[in-house]
Design an enzyme around this catalytic site. Structure first.
Site, PDB file in Angstrom:
ATOM      1  N   ARG A 174      48.449 -33.537 -47.590  1.00 53.50           N
ATOM      2  CA  ARG A 174      48.633 -34.285 -48.828  1.00 53.50           C
ATOM      3  C   ARG A 174      49.064 -33.331 -49.928  1.00 53.50           C
ATOM      4  O   ARG A 174      48.645 -32.177 -49.963  1.00 53.50           O
ATOM      5  CB  ARG A 174      47.321 -34.920 -49.298  1.00 53.50           C
ATOM      6  CG  ARG A 174      46.792 -36.007 -48.403  1.00 53.50           C
ATOM      7  CD  ARG A 174      45.444 -36.470 -48.931  1.00 53.50           C
ATOM      8  NE  ARG A 174      44.782 -37.361 -48.008  1.00 53.50           N
ATOM      9  CZ  ARG A 174      44.240 -36.999 -46.851  1.00 53.50           C
ATOM     10  NH1 ARG A 174      44.279 -35.730 -46.467  1.00 53.50           N
ATOM     11  NH2 ARG A 174      43.665 -37.879 -46.064  1.00 53.50           N
ATOM     12  N   SER A 192      41.363 -27.235 -44.370  1.00 56.07           N
ATOM     13  CA  SER A 192      40.195 -27.840 -43.689  1.00 56.07           C
ATOM     14  C   SER A 192      39.821 -27.141 -42.378  1.00 56.07           C
ATOM     15  O   SER A 192      39.695 -27.797 -41.325  1.00 56.07           O
ATOM     16  CB  SER A 192      40.478 -29.314 -43.427  1.00 56.07           C
ATOM     17  OG  SER A 192      40.778 -29.956 -44.613  1.00 56.07           O
ATOM     18  N   ASP A 217      37.852 -28.559 -47.412  1.00 58.42           N
ATOM     19  CA  ASP A 217      37.934 -29.955 -47.889  1.00 58.42           C
ATOM     20  C   ASP A 217      36.591 -30.484 -48.406  1.00 58.42           C
ATOM     21  O   ASP A 217      36.541 -31.252 -49.370  1.00 58.42           O
ATOM     22  CB  ASP A 217      38.500 -30.893 -46.805  1.00 58.42           C
ATOM     23  CG  ASP A 217      37.843 -30.748 -45.444  1.00 58.42           C
ATOM     24  OD1 ASP A 217      37.006 -29.844 -45.272  1.00 58.42           O
ATOM     25  OD2 ASP A 217      38.180 -31.544 -44.536  1.00 58.42           O
TER      26      ASP A 217
HETATM   27  C1  BGC Z   1      36.562 -27.694 -39.820  1.00 55.41           C
HETATM   28  C2  BGC Z   1      35.981 -27.752 -41.212  1.00 55.41           C
HETATM   29  C3  BGC Z   1      36.435 -28.998 -41.921  1.00 55.41           C
HETATM   30  C4  BGC Z   1      36.118 -30.212 -41.082  1.00 55.41           C
HETATM   31  C5  BGC Z   1      36.551 -31.512 -41.735  1.00 55.41           C
HETATM   32  C6  BGC Z   1      36.282 -28.996 -39.083  1.00 55.41           C
HETATM   33  O1  BGC Z   1      36.923 -29.010 -37.847  1.00 55.41           O
HETATM   34  O2  BGC Z   1      36.028 -26.622 -39.098  1.00 55.41           O
HETATM   35  O3  BGC Z   1      36.348 -26.603 -41.943  1.00 55.41           O
HETATM   36  O4  BGC Z   1      35.796 -29.066 -43.157  1.00 55.41           O
HETATM   37  O5  BGC Z   1      36.751 -30.105 -39.829  1.00 55.41           O
HETATM   38  O6  BGC Z   1      37.901 -31.545 -41.991  1.00 55.41           O
END
Ligand code: BGC
Length: 498
Positions: free
Chosen positions: A108, A176, A229
């Site tokens: 995004r 993320s 995130d």
């Molecule tokens: C990641 C995290 C992330 C989560 C949600 C996980 O697979 O390791 O860093 O916050 O996914 O997106």
């Protein structure tokens, strides 16, 4: 009756009897097969059972692991990562800021304009695109060039309007995946999750990779913060409501972060922050406890995944995996019986049954379950009788109910750690009055699974009340934060400037 007629009549009786016998045999066989399928369902229900007693054990294990992860590096499967975020946006921020969010399925880009008061939050031009799948196992250069190119296109569409004074644009990068931070704007990738596999990127500074790609395209943009995130969602939650101390994402992957006192982060002794606290990214997807109800489907899914022995909790509760657990159960049922007709090769393809389809089947309220029939047909399984369609819905229910209830236990575990579960928590150095007074606590929640799958949400909410009890749960507010991960990180950049 002549002899011939008697012979004919006798032959007809024999034929009728043998047809009847065949039919009875078929019925018995089909009943036996149906019984074996029902047995598989029963076994699944038992394997996924989450009575409140078991959930409480998960709550305790989560709180204990949080402590261990804060006490020493590698002390727990929970990494409890420092984010260097110790002040969250207050609502007085001003200016125009950008956010780029690389999630598990989508990326995004958006711009926010802030007028100095909470009510002056203007989110502009939100662009949401699926991540082209070839990028997930390309190279860091290809990935970051693509992101920089997408930002360039976004900015081109602005014209001169948003940046008429020619000032450098400040950008938040919401990434993320697990990152070991050295500051709020820098950190290296620890590992990939959610099916990404660009191995040469592990150990590289993520913000720097993006900045280099932006410079290469001649974009006048500065990567001002690099955040997970969950941290973005917490920032937006806090901006709207300062009682927000926890944020959780249930999307393709799952994770949580929360505001921790710096003196409780024992592994980083001497860490000083102006606020006395810091947001900790738990990376709870990797949480594990023997109390988690694990089935043979989970074991197989894990063994066949690109990150086996890793992210065990995420594989039970997040959007990337729920569909595949359901698919594995259906495949097993179709192997043990012919209730799904001739076995479909499509269904044996991993991840072909996505969680949004599970949600559509689970929430199909047509009398004949037409949506279930349509989805199964698209997966190569047609002409499925109503009772089999009902069975499929039940499988979706069992898998999603377990996910929602475990998600609630995870949240309650965090509340316990910070003394907001009504029990006083397993605290270190918390004052008595703090323990006894139940404070209003807001948990910000984001992610497609939570936003779009109402049964998941309902099971989670219901279990949270079961675990915490009616009285304490009145003080715990779960708030949905749409696009919080991106908007919140832009707010964080703003708060650093003001
Ligand atoms: C990641 C995290 C992330 C989560 C949600 C996980 O697979 O390791 O860093 O916050 O996914 O997106």
């Amino acid at each position: 009756m002549g002899k011939v007629a008697v012979a004919f009549a006798a032959a007809a009786v024999v034929a009728a009897c043998s047809v009847a016998a065949v039919m009875v045999r078929r019925r018995v066989k089909s009943r036996r097969k149906w019984r074996s399928v029902v047995e598989i369902l029963k076994e699944l229900e038992e394997g996924c059972d989450t009575p409140v007693g078991r959930l409480r054990q998960v709550v305790d294990a989560m709180a204990v692991e949080m402590h261990a992860g804060l006490a020493s590096e590698g002390g727990s499967k929970l990494k409890m990562l420092l984010t260097f975020v110790h002040e969250l946006p207050k609502g007085t921020e001003k200016g125009t800021y950008y956010a780029l969010h690389l999630g598990g399925t989508y990326f995004r880009i958006l711009r926010v304009h802030l007028g100095g008061e909470r009510s002056y939050l203007d989110v502009q031009d939100v662009e949401r695109h699926p991540i082209p799948s070839h990028l997930m196992n390309s190279t860091s250069e290809v990935l970051f060039n693509f992101l920089a190119f997408s930002l360039e296109k976004f900015i081109e569409k602005e014209g001169n309007g948003s940046n008429s004074q020619g000032v450098k644009r400040e950008l938040a990068f919401t990434f993320s995946f697990p990152v070991k931070h050295s500051s709020i704007s820098s950190g290296v990738l620890i590992k990939w999750t959610k099916g990404f596999e660009i191995s040469e990127m592990v150990g590289k500074d993520i913000a720097e990779c993006l900045q280099v790609a932006l410079n290469r395209r001649g974009l006048d943009m500065h990567v001002a913060v690099l955040v997970n995130d969950t941290v973005g969602a917490l920032s937006l939650g806090y901006y709207h409501d300062p009682d927000t101390v926890v944020a959780v994402v249930f999307g393709t992957g799952s994770n949580a972060c929360y505001l921790e006192r710096t003196d409780a982060i024992i592994k980083s002794q001497g860490l000083l922050t102006t606020s006395g606290s810091m947001v900790v990214n738990m990376e709870w997807g990797n949480f594990w406890s023997s109390h988690l109800p694990r089935t043979s489907y989970d074991i197989d899914l894990d063994a066949e995944s690109s990150n086996s022995n890793d992210m065990g909790f995420e594989k039970m509760i997040s959007g990337m995996y729920l569909g595949d657990i359901v698919r594995r159960v259906i495949v097993r049922m179709s192997q043990e019986s012919d209730i799904f007709g001739p076995s479909s090769s499509l269904l044996s393809e991993p991840y072909v049954l996505r969680t949004n389809l599970v949600s559509a089947m689970h929430e199909d309220d047509t009398p004949e379950l037409q949506e279930v029939a349509r989805i199964l047909k698209d997966l190569g399984v047609s002409e499925v009788p109503l009772k089999v369609r009902k069975l499929v819905v039940k499988v979706c229910d069992v898998v999603t109910r377990r996910a929602g209830r475990l998600a609630a236990a995870g949240i309650a575990g965090i509340l316990k750690k910070i003394g907001r579960d009504g029990s006083g928590g397993i605290t270190s150095g918390r004052s008595r009055s703090e323990i006894q007074m139940q404070k209003r606590t807001v948990v910000a929640v984001e992610g497609g699974l939570y936003m779009n799958y109402s049964m998941f949400r309902e099971y989670m909410d219901e279990a949270l009340v079961e675990i915490l009890g009616e009285e304490v749960s009145q003080y715990v507010v779960v708030k949905a934060m749409e696009d919080g991960s991106s908007i919140g990180s832009a707010l964080l950049v703003a708060s650093l400037q003001s």
